[in-house]
Write an enzyme that holds these catalytic residues in place. Structure first.
Site, mmCIF file in Angstrom:
data_model
loop_
_atom_site.group_PDB
_atom_site.id
_atom_site.type_symbol
_atom_site.label_atom_id
_atom_site.label_comp_id
_atom_site.label_asym_id
_atom_site.label_seq_id
_atom_site.Cartn_x
_atom_site.Cartn_y
_atom_site.Cartn_z
ATOM 1 N N TYR A 127 22.235 -58.090 27.387
ATOM 2 C CA TYR A 127 22.379 -58.603 28.747
ATOM 3 C C TYR A 127 21.451 -59.770 29.047
ATOM 4 C CZ TYR A 127 25.657 -55.062 30.175
ATOM 5 O OH TYR A 127 26.779 -54.302 30.303
ATOM 6 N N LYS A 179 23.094 -47.808 17.734
ATOM 7 C CA LYS A 179 24.105 -48.188 16.736
ATOM 8 C C LYS A 179 23.361 -48.808 15.557
ATOM 9 C CE LYS A 179 28.451 -48.848 15.473
ATOM 10 N NZ LYS A 179 29.431 -47.762 15.271
#
Ligand code: NAD
Length: 341
Positions: A127, A179
């Site tokens: 972001y 991840k």
């Protein structure tokens, strides 16, 4: 009854249904013993009309002073070049932790007895907006490139927040969601750092980890296995909405943005202009945000009493607003909760 030492806090009633649901929350908190001394500040459309800024200096000054705020929904003015009020608050007060609890409030939905909390990193990750295009052969968007940034310090800060939150709120386990099998650096540093933090809480809070895709599936299959989840910005954004979906959607979802400079509590929903001024809005999301605020300042007994009164009103008294399939007005629901208190 009035509790000793009310805590100074900023109240932003907000736009649309904001003033109605804020008034309901203040009335219910009054019945709880007035735990907060409110400094009421204008923000949003009303403020923009007066001062030209939906986030006036007086509001920022108030939050700088109290470091604690309950914020009603703010309509984002379309056009006029306003930057998102939420983004400005996040930057101004370094609100690095986004906290989204989800609990089954009304029986008979898809899942019974859900009670879990998502902690999302709010300032880093994908972001940060480091993005650009590379033009090729006259196509200005032939290649799009985006980079994420996770810092050791930012990962440590959010992991410590999650474990600390778990301990202070009687939670048993924190699941680190990542991840790192594919994004080995970007989310590897998050996993590695969060696991280091987990070790310092050994014996007090249990820890495990999941890859985000597996976590998303397990949340649907068997959500009860989770207690507190901590994750990076993008995964947190997605999983927090998935989790709200487990308990009936965003309508009754509270949220908190917590940082070094302040803690700001709010309903996840917006200003609902379609029903504003009709006295039928559901005040529960903002009320549940106020319950989080009580937890945040260590008034756990008051928070428990408030949640108990909400549960009893919904489940035993059956008082529900139209969005929950009932006929109660904002005022009916408010009075019913006050009676329970
Ligand atoms: P919304 O959440 O305001 O409304 C979506 C639907 O849900 C509407 O039908 C509304 O009537 C209903 N609803 C929402 N809250 C309700 C409540 N408490 N009780 C009963 N029904 C409720 O979303 P929107 O219409 O997309 O947005 C309206 C405005 O709110 C926009 O300007 C948007 O930018 C702003 N917004 C602000 C925030 C915030 O301040 N945190 C969050 C989301 C949207």
């Amino acid at each position: 009854m009035t509790l000793a030492n009310p805590i100074p806090a900023t109240l932003v009633p907000g736009d649309g249904i904001g003033p109605e649901i804020s008034a309901a929350v203040v009335e219910i908190l009054d019945a709880l013993g007035k735990p907060f001394a409110w400094d009421v500040q204008e923000g949003g459309m009303a403020a923009a009309a007066k001062s030209g800024d939906p986030l006036p200096a007086a509001l920022l000054d108030s939050i700088r002073r109290t470091r604690l705020a309950l914020k009603g929904p703010l309509t984002t003015p379309v056009g006029g070049g306003f930057r998102s009020v939420n983004v400005r608050l996040r930057e101004e007060f370094k609100l690095y932790a986004n906290l989204r609890p989800a609990r089954t409030l009304i029986p008979g939905g898809r899942y019974e007895d859900i009670d879990l909390v998502l902690v999302r990193e709010n300032l880093e990750g994908l972001y940060v907006g480091f993005e650009h295009y590379i033009p090729i052969d006259g196509d200005p968007h032939a290649v799009a490139i985006g980079s994420g940034v996770n810092t050791r310090a930012g990962c440590r800060r959010i992991a410590e927040f999650a474990f600390d939150y778990a301990m202070k709120n009687g939670r048993k386990k924190v699941t680190i969601v990542h991840k790192a099998n594919v994004l080995k650096a970007l989310t590897g540093v998050f996993l590695e750092t969060a696991q280091q933090v987990a070790k310092t809480y050994e014996g007090r809070v249990a820890a495990d980890e999941r890859i985000v895709d597996a976590c998303a599936m397990q949340l649907v299959l068997k959500p009860w296995q989770f207690d507190v989840i901590v994750t990076t910005n993008l995964f947190g954004d997605i999983l927090s909405d998935e989790i709200a979906g487990l308990v009936g959607g965003l309508g009754m979802a509270p949220g908190a943005n917590i940082g070094e400079g302040a803690a700001i509590f709010e309903a996840v929903h917006g200003s609902a202009p379609d029903i504003a001024g009709r006295g039928i809005a559901n005040p529960l999301a903002l009320l549940l945000a106020a319950a989080m605020m009580l937890d945040h300042v260590g008034r756990f007994d008051d928070a428990r009493r408030l949640r108990g009164a909400i549960d009893a009103t919904l489940r035993e008294d059956g008082v529900r607003t139209a969005d929950l399939g009932g006929k109660a007005t904002t005022g009916d629901l408010t009075q019913a909760i006050v009676r329970r208190l």
